[in-house]
Design a protein around this motif. Sequence first.
Motif, PDB file in Angstrom:
ATOM      1  N   GLU A 106     -45.363 -27.913  48.444  1.00  0.00           N
ATOM      2  CA  GLU A 106     -46.226 -27.623  49.574  1.00  0.00           C
ATOM      3  C   GLU A 106     -47.658 -28.042  49.255  1.00  0.00           C
ATOM      4  O   GLU A 106     -48.035 -28.160  48.084  1.00  0.00           O
ATOM      5  N   GLY A 109     -52.681 -24.208  48.884  1.00  0.00           N
ATOM      6  CA  GLY A 109     -53.111 -23.164  49.801  1.00  0.00           C
ATOM      7  C   GLY A 109     -51.965 -22.400  50.418  1.00  0.00           C
ATOM      8  O   GLY A 109     -52.112 -21.252  50.808  1.00  0.00           O
ATOM      9  N   ASN A 111     -50.450 -22.622  53.298  1.00  0.00           N
ATOM     10  CA  ASN A 111     -50.526 -22.261  54.715  1.00  0.00           C
ATOM     11  C   ASN A 111     -49.767 -23.226  55.619  1.00  0.00           C
ATOM     12  O   ASN A 111     -49.820 -23.101  56.833  1.00  0.00           O
ATOM     13  N   SER A 112     -49.077 -24.191  55.021  1.00  0.00           N
ATOM     14  CA  SER A 112     -48.347 -25.194  55.799  1.00  0.00           C
ATOM     15  C   SER A 112     -46.873 -25.157  55.414  1.00  0.00           C
ATOM     16  O   SER A 112     -46.515 -24.666  54.341  1.00  0.00           O
TER      17      SER A 112
END
Length: 225
Positions: A106, A109, A111-112
């Motif tokens: 990923e 962070g 967040n995706s």
Amino acid sequence: MIPELNAPKQPIAIRPEFLAREDTSFRVQQEGKGASSTKFTIFYPEKNAFKDEKGVSSGKRMPPATLLSVDGKYSSPEERRTFVDASGLPLFDLYHAPRGTTWHIEVPGGNSPSLAFIEPQGSTMKDDYKVQFRNAASDGQDVVLRVQGQDIWKLRTNVLLGDKVVMTTKRLDKLSVYVPGSKVAWQVDVAEGMDMALASAIMVVLGSNMYTNGRSRGRIYIGKE
């Protein structure tokens, strides 16, 4: 036996900027103290200088060039690794759930949605994984690769798209995994159109699971059934 590489009909990548423009070789070296290390260096080895248009070489050898670096904390239950390019720019993280065996790629962070999944399959001794990702180098379709170990000593591993080999890797020293403190290294050969960043992530999973079957956090003995 070294298999013949086959370029995919369309380039396949999670990071298109790392697509191989021709059949390419590089090395992955695990830094630190053996299997306990989470540090890896991915680099082009020293090689002969290119010849000019007249076919004349300077005679000097080109020094090794870093492609990617990997760092992480071994004590982390996620075994999270961060991949950065040669300039230090973070590219993506590689990790698994604290009690899970499927590795996720990923963007930093978290967040995706995951860029790719590397999931261990049925083999108990050989490398055996399914790699699934959405192709960022083409039309965004899902792509599935199969990682297949060729021996129980984990010396040679091939990566297939369908029935075609798009990547192959060989551990450079058969005995290094048995010597405490040794740096384990692999040569990686990828076909034109294969993502070298994704190939590097696959290699880090293989290195991280050198002493396991991939489906367990427990240790196994290489070369013994």
